[in-house]
Design an enzyme around this catalytic site. Structure first.
Site, PDB file in Angstrom:
ATOM      1  N   CYS A   1     -11.703  -5.384  -3.648  1.00 53.24           N
ATOM      2  CA  CYS A   1     -10.726  -4.308  -3.482  1.00 53.24           C
ATOM      3  C   CYS A   1     -10.406  -4.133  -2.003  1.00 53.24           C
ATOM      4  CB  CYS A   1     -11.316  -3.016  -4.058  1.00 53.24           C
ATOM      5  SG  CYS A   1     -10.216  -1.606  -3.967  1.00 53.24           S
TER       6      CYS A   1
ATOM      7  N   HIS B   1      -7.706  -2.622 -12.993  1.00 51.95           N
ATOM      8  CA  HIS B   1      -8.311  -2.267 -11.707  1.00 51.95           C
ATOM      9  C   HIS B   1      -7.393  -1.293 -10.954  1.00 51.95           C
ATOM     10  CE1 HIS B   1     -10.480  -3.331  -7.840  1.00 51.95           C
ATOM     11  NE2 HIS B   1      -9.347  -2.827  -7.375  1.00 51.95           N
ATOM     12  N   GLU B   2      -6.107  -1.626 -10.875  1.00 54.50           N
ATOM     13  CA  GLU B   2      -5.164  -0.766 -10.154  1.00 54.50           C
ATOM     14  C   GLU B   2      -4.953   0.565 -10.879  1.00 54.50           C
ATOM     15  OE1 GLU B   2      -4.532  -1.448  -7.155  1.00 54.50           O
ATOM     16  OE2 GLU B   2      -5.211  -3.528  -7.236  1.00 54.50           O
TER      17      GLU B   2
END
Length: 174
Positions: free
Chosen positions: A94, A136-137
Site C-alpha cells: 500500500c 483493497h481500495e
C-alpha cells in the site's frame, strides 16, 4: 494536474470513512487526474482519495504492466456486492504503508457498480488482481488498511517500520 502528498500510517485521516460524491464535475475530474498522476509517480496500481487527504468515495487504478500502455480506471461511489465464496491469498502492499507487504485473503471475484470519469453508471465483475485491488481500495473508503487484517503484533511492526522509513526520508530531505 498536480502530484499530491500521499498520507502514511499512522495518520488518523486514513481511518476516516469517505463520503459519497454528489456529482461528477470538473473539480472531481481534476481530483481524479491529480490522483492518477500521484499514483503513477509513486509506482502504485491503485489510490483512494482519502490517501491524498480527500474523504470522498473515489478510486483510481491502473493494472497495466510496466511494459504495457497505461489503462487508467476511475471509480466514483463504488459499491461491491456478491463476493465469491472462494478466497485467494495475494501479497498486498500500500502506498500509505510503504515498504510493508503481507499476504491477505480476499474473494477472488466480486461485482462492482460505480460511476466512471464522465459520470456514467457502470457495472462489471472484477476477478483476480482487479478483484483484489478494488477490494483493497474500497477498504480505504471505509477507513480500513490492509494491515488491519494482520495480527496486532504484525500491524504494530508495520507502523513502526513506516515511521522509521518516513523519519529517514525527512532526514535525507533536510
Amino acid at each position: 494536474m498536480a502530484i499530491r502528498e500521499i498520507l502514511t500510517v499512522p495518520d488518523p485521516i486514513l481511518k476516516e470513512v469517505s463520503q459519497p460524491v454528489d456529482q461528477v464535475d470538473d473539480d472531481l475530474r481534476e481530483l481524479m487526474d491529480d490522483m492518477l498522476q500521484t499514483m503513477y509517480a509513486a509506482d502504485g496500481i491503485g489510490l483512494a482519495a482519502i490517501q491524498v487527504g480527500v474523504p470522498k468515495r473515489v478510486i483510481v487504478m491502473d493494472l497495466a504492466g510496466s511494459d504495457e500502455e497505461a489503462k487508467p480506471r476511475y471509480f466514483v461511489n463504488p459499491v461491491l456486492s456478491d463476493p465469491s465464496d472462494t478466497l485467494k491469498p495475494y501479497e498486498e502492499g500500500c502506498l500509505s504503508v510503504p515498504t510493508v507487504y503481507d499476504e491477505i485473503e480476499r474473494p477472488d471475484r466480486i461485482h462492482i457498480q460505480y460511476l466512471d470519469y464522465d459520470g456514467n453508471e457502470c457495472e462489471e465483475i472484477a476477478e483476480g488482481m482487479f478483484a483484489v485491488c478494488i477490494q483493497h481500495e474500497m477498504d480505504h473508503l471505509e477507513g480500513v488498511l490492509f494491515i488491519d487484517y494482520l495480527s496486532r503484533l504484525k500491524r504494530q511492526r508495520a507502523v513502526q517500520k513506516v515511521k522509521k522509513v518516513e523519519k529517514s526520508k525527512d532526514r535525507d530531505a533536510a
